[in-house]
Scaffold this motif. Structure first.
Motif, PDB file in Angstrom:
ATOM      1  N   ILE A 207       0.830  -1.207   0.000  1.00 16.53           N
ATOM      2  CA  ILE A 207       0.000   0.000   0.000  1.00 16.53           C
ATOM      3  C   ILE A 207       0.862   1.254   0.000  1.00 16.53           C
ATOM      4  O   ILE A 207       0.656   2.179  -0.775  1.00 16.53           O
ATOM      5  N   ALA A 208       1.859   1.286   0.882  1.00 20.58           N
ATOM      6  CA  ALA A 208       2.625   2.509   1.093  1.00 20.58           C
ATOM      7  C   ALA A 208       3.710   2.727   0.048  1.00 20.58           C
ATOM      8  O   ALA A 208       4.000   3.867  -0.321  1.00 20.58           O
TER       9      ALA A 208
ATOM     10  N   ALA B 150       3.974  10.405   9.342  1.00 24.29           N
ATOM     11  CA  ALA B 150       4.803  10.890   8.235  1.00 24.29           C
ATOM     12  C   ALA B 150       3.970  10.942   6.962  1.00 24.29           C
ATOM     13  O   ALA B 150       3.123  10.075   6.726  1.00 24.29           O
ATOM     14  N   PRO B 151       4.180  11.965   6.125  1.00 26.11           N
ATOM     15  CA  PRO B 151       3.400  12.052   4.884  1.00 26.11           C
ATOM     16  C   PRO B 151       3.655  10.863   3.971  1.00 26.11           C
ATOM     17  O   PRO B 151       4.760  10.336   3.914  1.00 26.11           O
ATOM     18  N   LEU B 152       2.625  10.452   3.265  1.00 26.49           N
ATOM     19  CA  LEU B 152       2.705   9.293   2.387  1.00 26.49           C
ATOM     20  C   LEU B 152       3.215   9.718   1.014  1.00 26.49           C
ATOM     21  O   LEU B 152       2.657  10.606   0.382  1.00 26.49           O
ATOM     22  N   VAL B 153       4.292   9.094   0.567  1.00 24.49           N
ATOM     23  CA  VAL B 153       4.858   9.380  -0.754  1.00 24.49           C
ATOM     24  C   VAL B 153       4.843   8.089  -1.557  1.00 24.49           C
ATOM     25  O   VAL B 153       5.615   7.171  -1.287  1.00 24.49           O
ATOM     26  N   PHE B 154       3.954   7.993  -2.530  1.00 25.04           N
ATOM     27  CA  PHE B 154       3.891   6.810  -3.372  1.00 25.04           C
ATOM     28  C   PHE B 154       5.067   6.790  -4.333  1.00 25.04           C
ATOM     29  O   PHE B 154       5.484   7.819  -4.838  1.00 25.04           O
ATOM     30  N   GLN B 155       5.570   5.578  -4.614  1.00 22.96           N
ATOM     31  CA  GLN B 155       6.753   5.442  -5.428  1.00 22.96           C
ATOM     32  C   GLN B 155       6.467   4.849  -6.811  1.00 22.96           C
ATOM     33  O   GLN B 155       7.370   4.542  -7.560  1.00 22.96           O
TER      34      GLN B 155
ATOM     35  N   PHE C 123      -3.355  -5.282  -2.446  1.00 21.28           N
ATOM     36  CA  PHE C 123      -3.221  -4.069  -1.643  1.00 21.28           C
ATOM     37  C   PHE C 123      -2.479  -2.948  -2.356  1.00 21.28           C
ATOM     38  O   PHE C 123      -2.483  -1.817  -1.880  1.00 21.28           O
ATOM     39  N   SER C 124      -1.832  -3.239  -3.486  1.00 21.21           N
ATOM     40  CA  SER C 124      -1.188  -2.173  -4.239  1.00 21.21           C
ATOM     41  C   SER C 124      -2.135  -1.549  -5.264  1.00 21.21           C
ATOM     42  O   SER C 124      -1.751  -0.609  -5.967  1.00 21.21           O
ATOM     43  N   ALA C 125      -3.350  -2.050  -5.370  1.00 17.41           N
ATOM     44  CA  ALA C 125      -4.341  -1.477  -6.279  1.00 17.41           C
ATOM     45  C   ALA C 125      -4.748  -0.082  -5.801  1.00 17.41           C
ATOM     46  O   ALA C 125      -4.586   0.264  -4.618  1.00 17.41           O
TER      47      ALA C 125
ATOM     48  N   ARG D 148      -5.877   4.416  -1.885  1.00 15.15           N
ATOM     49  CA  ARG D 148      -6.577   5.659  -1.566  1.00 15.15           C
ATOM     50  C   ARG D 148      -7.190   5.589  -0.174  1.00 15.15           C
ATOM     51  O   ARG D 148      -7.157   6.561   0.589  1.00 15.15           O
ATOM     52  N   ALA D 149      -7.750   4.416   0.164  1.00 11.76           N
ATOM     53  CA  ALA D 149      -8.328   4.246   1.498  1.00 11.76           C
ATOM     54  C   ALA D 149      -7.244   4.352   2.565  1.00 11.76           C
ATOM     55  O   ALA D 149      -7.449   4.958   3.627  1.00 11.76           O
ATOM     56  N   TYR D 150      -6.096   3.765   2.288  1.00  5.23           N
ATOM     57  CA  TYR D 150      -4.979   3.837   3.235  1.00  5.23           C
ATOM     58  C   TYR D 150      -4.510   5.277   3.422  1.00  5.23           C
ATOM     59  O   TYR D 150      -4.229   5.715   4.545  1.00  5.23           O
ATOM     60  N   ALA D 151      -4.428   6.026   2.326  1.00  4.18           N
ATOM     61  CA  ALA D 151      -3.975   7.415   2.420  1.00  4.18           C
ATOM     62  C   ALA D 151      -4.895   8.230   3.314  1.00  4.18           C
ATOM     63  O   ALA D 151      -4.432   9.110   4.059  1.00  4.18           O
ATOM     64  N   ARG D 152      -6.186   7.934   3.267  1.00  2.00           N
ATOM     65  CA  ARG D 152      -7.144   8.693   4.085  1.00  2.00           C
ATOM     66  C   ARG D 152      -7.026   8.358   5.563  1.00  2.00           C
ATOM     67  O   ARG D 152      -7.321   9.199   6.420  1.00  2.00           O
TER      68      ARG D 152
END
Length: 213
Positions: free
Chosen positions: A33-34, A97-102, A172-174, A179-183
Motif C-alpha cells: 500500500i505505502a 509521516a506524509p505518504l509518498v507513493f513510489q 493491496f497495491s491497487a 486511496r483508502a490507506y492514504a485517508r
C-alpha cells in the motif's frame, strides 16, 4: 498415502498457515500500500525465501534440535520477539509521516533489496514457525520418503509462501486500497504497529518467563 498425496497435504497445510493473519501479512500488505507494487512483490519474495529456509531447516532436523536445546530455542524466541517489537514501534513512530507513493518514479534497487531483507527477517523472526514446519513434516512424511519428494518440498514451499503474499501485494497495491490507506494512514499504521509490537512482546515474554534460565 502415496507420495503425491503427502506432497499436496504438506503444501495445503502450509498454505493454511500462511493465510492466517500475522506479522508477515501486516508487513506485506502495508508495504504494498505505502510503497507500491514493486516493493510489495519484493516483500512477497522475501516471505517466500523465509518459508523455504524454514522448510529446509525442518527437513534437516533442526526443529528437533531446537526442542532439545531448549535454551537456544528460548533465546531465539526472545531475539525474534525483540525484532518484531522494533518493527512495530518503527511503524507506529512514523505513522504521521506524509505518504509518498513510489509508483510514478524509479525505485532504487537498494530500497527493494531492503524490503526483501526486512520481509525475510520478519518471516524468520518467529522460531515457532520452524517447529510448526517440523511438526507437519513429522506427521505427514513417511520414514523413508522418496527422493523427489525431499527435493521438491523446499522450492514448492517457496512457491506457496511467495504465491500467497504476491496475491496480497497485488491486491493491496491497487488504487482503491491505496486511496483508502492514504485517508486513514495514521490510524492504520498505529494499529498495525501496535499489533506487531504486541506479537513481538508476547513472543519475547514467553522466552523470558521460561524456566530454562
Amino acid at each position: 498415502m502415496s507420495s503425491q498425496v503427502i506432497f499436496l497435504s504438506i503444501l495445503g497445510t502450509i498454505l493454511i498457515g500462511a493465510i492466517s493473519p500475522g506479522p508477515s501479512f501486516i508487513l506485506v500488505s502495508r508495504t504494498a500500500i505505502a510503497k507500491g507494487r514493486a516493493a510489495g512483490i519484493a516483500a512477497a519474495l522475501g516471505m517466500g525465501a523465509g518459508g523455504a529456509c524454514l522448510g529446509g531447516l525442518a527437513l534437516l532436523g533442526l526443529s528437533a534440535l531446537l526442542l532439545r536445546a531448549e535454551a537456544v530455542f528460548v533465546l531465539a524466541k526472545i531475539l525474534g520477539g525483540i525484532y518484531l517489537v522494533y518493527l512495530g514501534l518503527r511503524i507506529f513512530r512514523h505513522a504521521s509521516a506524509p505518504l509518498v507513493f513510489q509508483d510514478d518514479g524509479p525505485v532504487r534497487a537498494t530500497s527493494l533489496g531492503g524490503v526483501l531483507v526486512a520481509s525475510l527477517l520478519t518471516q524468520l523472526s518467529n522460531p515457532k514457525t520452524v517447529i510448526v514446519y517440523g511438526s507437519i513434516f513429522a506427521a505427514l512424511l513417511p520414514a523413508q520418503p522418496e527422493r523427489w519428494l525431499m527435493l521438491a518440498l523446499v522450492p514448492m514451499l517457496f512457491g506457496v509462501e511467495a504465491g500467497w503474499y504476491l496475491l496480497v501485494a497485488l491486491v493491496f497495491s491497487a488504487s482503491g486500497p491505496r486511496r483508502a490507506y492514504a485517508r486513514a494512514k495514521v490510524w492504520i499504521d498505529r494499529s498495525a504497529g501496535a499489533v506487531m509490537a504486541g506479537l513481538g512482546t508476547r513472543l519475547a515474554a514467553e522466552g523470558i518467563s521460561s524456566r530454562v534460565w
